[in-house]
Design an enzyme around this catalytic site. Structure first.
Site, PDB file in Angstrom:
ATOM      1  N   GLU A 274       6.865 -10.016  -1.867  1.00  0.00           N
ATOM      2  CA  GLU A 274       7.327  -8.887  -2.681  1.00  0.00           C
ATOM      3  C   GLU A 274       6.841  -7.635  -1.980  1.00  0.00           C
ATOM      4  O   GLU A 274       5.641  -7.365  -1.958  1.00  0.00           O
ATOM      5  CB  GLU A 274       6.800  -8.987  -4.106  1.00  0.00           C
ATOM      6  CG  GLU A 274       7.610  -8.123  -5.042  1.00  0.00           C
ATOM      7  CD  GLU A 274       6.839  -6.915  -5.527  1.00  0.00           C
ATOM      8  OE1 GLU A 274       7.017  -5.834  -4.909  1.00  0.00           O
ATOM      9  OE2 GLU A 274       6.082  -7.036  -6.483  1.00  0.00           O
ATOM     10  N   CYS A 308       5.179  -0.934  -7.580  1.00  0.00           N
ATOM     11  CA  CYS A 308       6.228  -1.334  -6.634  1.00  0.00           C
ATOM     12  C   CYS A 308       7.604  -0.951  -7.160  1.00  0.00           C
ATOM     13  O   CYS A 308       8.500  -0.643  -6.387  1.00  0.00           O
ATOM     14  CB  CYS A 308       6.150  -2.822  -6.330  1.00  0.00           C
ATOM     15  SG  CYS A 308       5.967  -3.840  -7.782  1.00  0.00           S
TER      16      CYS A 308
HETATM   17  O1  TXE Z   1      -0.690  -2.954   1.971  1.00  0.00           O
HETATM   18  P1  TXE Z   1      -0.836  -4.065   3.074  1.00  0.00           P
HETATM   19  P2  TXE Z   1      -1.558  -1.678   1.708  1.00  0.00           P
HETATM   20  C1  TXE Z   1       3.199  -0.474   0.039  1.00  0.00           C
HETATM   21  C2  TXE Z   1       2.974   0.999  -0.094  1.00  0.00           C
HETATM   22  C3  TXE Z   1       1.771   1.236   0.714  1.00  0.00           C
HETATM   23  C4  TXE Z   1       1.791   0.163   1.712  1.00  0.00           C
HETATM   24  C5  TXE Z   1       0.442  -0.186   2.270  1.00  0.00           C
HETATM   25  O2  TXE Z   1       4.073   1.684   0.452  1.00  0.00           O
HETATM   26  O3  TXE Z   1       1.827   2.433   1.436  1.00  0.00           O
HETATM   27  O4  TXE Z   1       2.383  -0.918   1.063  1.00  0.00           O
HETATM   28  O5  TXE Z   1      -0.419  -0.688   1.268  1.00  0.00           O
HETATM   29  C6  TXE Z   1      -3.661  -7.939   3.441  1.00  0.00           C
HETATM   30  N1  TXE Z   1      -2.148 -10.968   7.261  1.00  0.00           N
HETATM   31  N2  TXE Z   1       2.839  -1.204  -1.108  1.00  0.00           N
HETATM   32  O6  TXE Z   1      -2.177  -1.096   2.923  1.00  0.00           O
HETATM   33  O7  TXE Z   1      -1.379  -3.548   4.323  1.00  0.00           O
HETATM   34  C7  TXE Z   1      -4.471  -6.756   3.000  1.00  0.00           C
HETATM   35  O8  TXE Z   1      -5.838  -6.975   3.269  1.00  0.00           O
HETATM   36  C8  TXE Z   1      -2.373 -11.257   5.964  1.00  0.00           C
HETATM   37  C9  TXE Z   1       3.884  -1.848  -1.814  1.00  0.00           C
HETATM   38  O9  TXE Z   1      -2.486  -2.046   0.666  1.00  0.00           O
HETATM   39  O10 TXE Z   1       0.472  -4.745   3.088  1.00  0.00           O
HETATM   40  C10 TXE Z   1      -4.121  -6.701   1.516  1.00  0.00           C
HETATM   41  O11 TXE Z   1      -4.871  -7.667   0.793  1.00  0.00           O
HETATM   42  N3  TXE Z   1      -2.777 -10.346   5.070  1.00  0.00           N
HETATM   43  C11 TXE Z   1       3.379  -2.906  -2.689  1.00  0.00           C
HETATM   44  C12 TXE Z   1      -2.665  -7.099   1.507  1.00  0.00           C
HETATM   45  O12 TXE Z   1      -2.437  -7.790   2.733  1.00  0.00           O
HETATM   46  C13 TXE Z   1      -2.970  -9.087   5.507  1.00  0.00           C
HETATM   47  C14 TXE Z   1       2.133  -2.610  -3.393  1.00  0.00           C
HETATM   48  C15 TXE Z   1      -1.692  -5.922   1.406  1.00  0.00           C
HETATM   49  O13 TXE Z   1      -1.955  -5.018   2.449  1.00  0.00           O
HETATM   50  C16 TXE Z   1      -2.757  -8.735   6.848  1.00  0.00           C
HETATM   51  C17 TXE Z   1       1.175  -1.943  -2.576  1.00  0.00           C
HETATM   52  C18 TXE Z   1      -2.321  -9.737   7.745  1.00  0.00           C
HETATM   53  N4  TXE Z   1      -2.060  -9.479   9.019  1.00  0.00           N
HETATM   54  C19 TXE Z   1       1.546  -1.264  -1.485  1.00  0.00           C
HETATM   55  N5  TXE Z   1      -3.017  -7.418   6.983  1.00  0.00           N
HETATM   56  C20 TXE Z   1       4.325  -3.505  -3.654  1.00  0.00           C
HETATM   57  N6  TXE Z   1       5.423  -4.070  -3.229  1.00  0.00           N
HETATM   58  O14 TXE Z   1       4.046  -3.555  -4.817  1.00  0.00           O
HETATM   59  C21 TXE Z   1      -3.380  -6.960   5.773  1.00  0.00           C
HETATM   60  N7  TXE Z   1      -3.355  -7.969   4.872  1.00  0.00           N
END
Ligand code: TXE
Length: 546
Positions: A274, A308
């Site tokens: 998602e 989201c």
């Molecule tokens: O998300 P990340 P972030 C969007 C929103 C925001 C952006 C970044 O635009 O600016 O995402 O948010 C883990 N392998 N949304 O930085 O980086 C990380 O530690 C596996 C939309 O928080 O995607 C965290 O637990 N896991 C969204 C999780 O992934 C990894 C809601 C999310 O991190 C990883 C929030 C890897 N290589 C933000 N790298 C929505 N759809 O609701 C990082 N993580």
């Protein structure tokens, strides 16, 4: 002691190396992980801050890949007994957890509020969602995962009894972001647990504390089986989870979602993702401008826009634009923002991630440089904490980041459009497709909603599709793959096993088995042609053909 990224990522949180200061670095003790048993052996920790005032509230262990592997191995060993408990047995445990959550709702909201900077109202919304999810899947798991008895379509297969059974993936990994620290972790773990899986949760490095507290309660207060653990850390910890588990449910950004899927491809591990959104809200000619404005204000600004399915862009038709904008401006100008202490004195809280605040600033700057006008708000708030003022922008267009990229902050850009056709065209002009909202006369609005490209559309409301557990929630296009909620929200955590059972096994052989012969082959061919041909004439012709 050092700060920086352990994963070669951009600096997201402060990392601390051993030796650790006795008693942790802040007001809370370094959080001991329910993964327990040797968790955090490297001694590295990361700091968790309160975004509303910048204070450090805890330091949490960074689990190494080896520790994640160990965590998953322990879950794998416990899972068969959990599966063997059956659906009712599992629901009994989950129900006790639900009762604990209801009894401790205020304490959980305290932790949530502190780590996320949310206002109390938003923090208090998460726990009831978890309780509802437990009831929803607890009461329906038997139906959603019921063994299916299937009648064979082909007469040649009538000799077999056909059944489809749902068998849980042994260990599911739930990887989550920071905007809903409980709903996107425990909330997505609940259907997996109800299905009979064990679950490792990898919470965001910004907001691990409420999850840790709930999983601690599962183990210590509820006394639940050892089938839920938490792996804490940054991206490397998330990657290790992907490597070890049998199924990954990920919520987060598009770039990280791609990395997760690529990594999972190496072990052929299935994923549901998602990802981000750029949800449109359309205000039609026949909408009530005041209801639409109040809806847009909440849809765009609840949880400071860090949802989201936030309203990320608004298209109001010419006829309704002026009254809608006037009402929206009036509503947004009256909102209160700040650290919500004492609780319920504020409507908007802080931005949970400092990096996100910078993205919001950049989107607003870019829009203004390209000709947008700020009606209200428009900048970071002075003083302590990471706050961005609730903002309305007008004179926006699709050349601006604010209309095309996920902003994920308290900004509502409003675009005036000629008519509904233009609104639909622009709404669909996006690489995202998570959800949408349409305001107008009910049937009219529904007909417009059916033309939108996205996983859900709310008619005369916003955001609520997330809480309609009965129907799937998931994204089209770059908003993701797979869904949560609905029957598939639990089935996805299972593999199907098709049982093909011979009704009469009294004979020594089957027609398809060895030995082959010309005669047998001809008879089988004729029967096959006869069965597959359609119409009496076709069947007779097929029978006579050689
Ligand atoms: O998300 P990340 P972030 C969007 C929103 C925001 C952006 C970044 O635009 O600016 O995402 O948010 C883990 N392998 N949304 O930085 O980086 C990380 O530690 C596996 C939309 O928080 O995607 C965290 O637990 N896991 C969204 C999780 O992934 C990894 C809601 C999310 O991190 C990883 C929030 C890897 N290589 C933000 N790298 C929505 N759809 O609701 C990082 N993580």
């Amino acid at each position: 002691m050092a700060s920086g990224s352990a994963d070669g990522e951009r600096d997201r949180v402060t990392i601390r190396k051993p030796p650790r200061t006795p008693g942790g670095t802040g007001s809370r003790q370094a959080a001991s992980s329910p993964a327990g048993d040797g968790a955090g052996q490297s001694g590295d920790t990361f700091e968790v801050r309160n975004p509303a005032d910048g204070s450090v509230i805890s330091s949490v262990p960074i689990h190494t890949p080896a520790e994640v592997a160990d965590t998953v191995a322990r879950l794998r060993a416990e899972q068969p007994a959990w599966e063997a408990l059956g659906r009712q047995g599992r629901y009994r445990w989950l129900g006790r957890w639900r009762d604990w959550m209801i009894a401790n709702g205020e304490n959980i909201a305290d932790v949530l509020q502190e780590e996320s900077g949310k206002v109390r109202n938003d923090a208090a919304l998460e726990m009831p969602g978890l309780a509802d999810a437990i009831n929803f899947y607890g009461e329906r798991a038997a139906r959603f995962l019921a063994e299916e008895r299937v009648v064979a379509h082909s007469p040649l297969m009538k000799t077999k009894a056909l059944k489809v059974v749902y068998r849980p993936f042994p260990v599911v990994g739930v990887i989550a972001p920071w905007n809903f620290p409980l709903l996107l972790t425990i909330g997505d773990a609940i259907p997996a647990l109800a299905a009979g899986c064990a679950v490792v949760i990898k919470p965001s490095e910004f907001t691990p504390l409420s999850v840790l507290e709930l999983v601690r309660a599962w183990r210590e207060d509820v006394g639940g089986p050892d089938v839920i653990r938490v792996a804490t850390g940054l991206g490397r910890c998330g990657s290790a989870v992907v490597d070890e588990v049998d199924y990954v449910h990920f919520t987060g950004s598009v770039p990280t979602g791609r990395k997760v899927m690529a990594r999972a491809a190496e072990t052929l591990t299935p994923v549901s993702l998602e990802l981000g959104g750029k949800d449109p809200l359309i205000v039609l000619d026949d909408a009530d401008p005041e209801r639409a404005a109040n809806g847009a204000a909440w849809g765009g600004l609840a949880n400071s826009g860090q949802v989201c399915i936030s309203t990320e862009r608004v298209y109001a038709t010419d006829a309704v634009y002026e009254p809608f904008l006037a009402k929206l401006t009036e509503r947004v100008s009256r909102l209160r923002q700040g650290a919500d202490q004492p609780p319920y004195t504020q409507d908007l809280g802080a931005m949970t991630s400092p990096a996100q605040l910078e993205i919001v600033e950049e989107h607003v700057r870019d829009a203004v440089e390209r000709g947008a006008r700020v009606v209200t708000g428009g900048k970071r708030r002075d003083g302590a904490g990471d706050f961005f003022e609730p903002t309305i922008l007008v004179d926006v267009d699709h050349s601006m980041k604010i209309m095309s990229e996920e902003t994920f902050g308290p900004v509502i850009p409003v675009m005036r459009v000629r008519d509904e056709d233009e609104a639909v065209r622009l709404a669909n002009d996006s690489r995202y497709g998570l959800s949408a909202a349409v305001f107008g006369e009910r049937e009219h609005a529904e007909s417009v909603a059916r033309r939108l490209e996205g996983g859900a559309a709310n008619v005369n409301d916003v955001l609520v599709n997330y809480l309609a557990f009965d129907v799937p929630m998931g994204g089209w296009k770059e908003s993701g793959i797979g869904t949560r909620w609905g029957p598939d929200g639990i089935r996805k955590y299972c593999r199907t096993e098709s049982l093909v059972i011979t009704r009469f096994a009294g004979t020594k052989s089957e027609p398809l088995w060895f030995p082959y012969s010309r005669l047998k082959s001809r008879v089988l061919g004729a029967v096959g042609r006869f069965v597959n041909a359609r119409g009496l004439r076709g069947r007779l012709a097929a029978l006579l053909r050689r």
